[in-house]
Write a protein that holds these residues in place. Sequence first.
Motif, short mmCIF file in Angstrom:
data_model
loop_
_atom_site.label_atom_id
_atom_site.label_comp_id
_atom_site.label_asym_id
_atom_site.label_seq_id
_atom_site.Cartn_x
_atom_site.Cartn_y
_atom_site.Cartn_z
N VAL A 116 12.95 -11.56 10.01
CA VAL A 116 11.30 -12.47 10.63
C VAL A 116 11.51 -12.91 11.73
N GLY A 117 12.70 -14.07 12.23
CA GLY A 117 12.67 -14.84 13.15
C GLY A 117 11.17 -15.48 13.31
N ASP A 118 10.31 -16.03 14.29
CA ASP A 118 9.74 -17.21 13.81
C ASP A 118 8.68 -16.26 14.77
N GLU A 119 8.35 -15.15 13.97
CA GLU A 119 6.94 -14.65 14.28
C GLU A 119 6.68 -14.37 12.36
N ALA A 120 5.10 -14.10 12.89
CA ALA A 120 3.96 -13.95 11.35
C ALA A 120 4.55 -12.40 11.10
N PHE A 121 4.54 -12.01 9.45
CA PHE A 121 4.96 -11.03 8.97
C PHE A 121 4.45 -11.06 7.58
N ALA A 122 4.08 -9.83 7.44
CA ALA A 122 3.58 -9.16 6.03
C ALA A 122 4.26 -9.12 5.08
N ILE A 123 3.88 -8.89 3.65
CA ILE A 123 4.90 -8.93 2.91
C ILE A 123 3.51 -8.05 1.45
N SER A 124 4.43 -6.97 0.65
CA SER A 124 3.72 -6.27 0.00
C SER A 124 4.77 -5.49 -1.01
N LEU A 125 4.09 -6.29 -2.08
CA LEU A 125 5.02 -6.09 -3.89
C LEU A 125 4.46 -3.92 -3.97
N PRO A 126 5.89 -3.82 -4.11
CA PRO A 126 4.91 -2.24 -3.86
C PRO A 126 4.98 -2.18 -6.13
N ASP A 127 4.94 -2.77 -7.20
CA ASP A 127 4.07 -2.64 -7.70
C ASP A 127 2.13 -2.76 -8.20
N ASP A 128 2.47 -3.84 -7.19
CA ASP A 128 0.81 -3.63 -7.28
C ASP A 128 0.20 -1.97 -6.22
N LEU A 129 -0.25 -1.44 -6.65
CA LEU A 129 -0.12 0.18 -6.41
C LEU A 129 -1.71 -0.35 -5.51
N ILE A 130 -2.62 0.00 -4.76
CA ILE A 130 -4.29 -0.44 -4.26
C ILE A 130 -4.75 1.21 -3.64
N LEU A 131 -5.59 1.45 -4.42
CA LEU A 131 -5.35 2.75 -3.32
C LEU A 131 -7.73 2.35 -2.84
N SER A 132 -7.44 2.18 -1.44
CA SER A 132 -8.58 2.43 -0.52
C SER A 132 -9.18 2.84 0.52
N GLU A 133 -10.24 2.76 1.11
CA GLU A 133 -10.52 4.01 1.66
C GLU A 133 -9.77 3.16 2.81
N GLN A 134 -9.89 1.77 3.28
CA GLN A 134 -8.83 1.87 4.86
C GLN A 134 -7.72 0.91 3.86
#
Length: 287
Positions: A116-134
């Motif tokens: 990632v270095g010195d940039e902002a980054f996203a983290i996602s945990l796959p066992d939280d499955l989210i169903l949403s419009e967007q």
Amino acid sequence: MKTVFPVAGVGTRFLPATKEVPKEILPVLDKPLIQYAVEEAAASGLDDFVFITAPGKEALERYFAPNAELDEFLGRHGKEGLLDGIREFYGKKFTYIRQEQALGFGHAVSLAEAAVGDEAFAISLPDDLILSEQPAMAQMLAVYEKYRSPLIAFMKVPRADIPRYGIAAGPLLEERVFAIEKLVEKPAAADAPSNFAVIGRYIMTPDIFPLLKRGSKGAGSEIQLTDAVVELMKKRRVLGYFFEGRRFDAGTTLGYIETLVHVALRREDTRDFTRRLLRGLAENGTL
Ligand code: UTP
């Protein structure tokens, strides 16, 4: 922005299946959990994926790569279409980093620094499955764009569930966005500052890495991201975001049942069957 998927956990709640099959490969219908999470990130405009994996979880390192024998077999039988959903990821960038020992979620995130270095980054945990419009991650990115502060996804949970989550409280800045003033990992319901529970979607900034490296052990004797975020909050504002959509905890057996049913009810090819099945069970008085 890169998306980090910490997928090196032991998955004790799903043993014995997870003895040989990574939890993130468990299918919800015919698609593994990890694919839902990667698709959500991709649908949010993210296309550079970093997996923190573990020895024994090599299936995760192979899943998004071509399988020449299978491709050839499907080609011979005119069934290439069966891999359409996965083929679109063949050309994307995946980086795999090994966490040799399961020292905790926070430790897994700390290993992402090399990618990632010195940039902002996203983290996602796959066992939280989210169903949403967007897509949930797209919602998070929009809030990050506006405030440029580290951001954590939240939902309100029933009191009885509080001890299973990181819990936070703080004033609302606008609908769905609050400034985190207190954050505690897995408190007793009586000590919790609210019922706002951390869900596995984050946008973090690189100043989290030195705090993770201090490596102090928190809940469950593991290095927790929450503890590093509490330190980060002394230096800068960290925000919480109540995402739009419904989250399913596919990492527990009961949550997994719920996930399967809801995904089946939303998918066109399984909806009618599942409705009939549930209605039949309800009418026979067994549900
Ligand atoms: P969990 O708390 O769900 O742990 O980790 P787990 O091992 O996956 O499952 P249980 O609790 O034993 O059943 C949250 C996330 O952090 C990752 C997991 O893979 C999961 O995505 N993790 C956890 C790591 O990558 N490394 C670790 O050392 C611990």
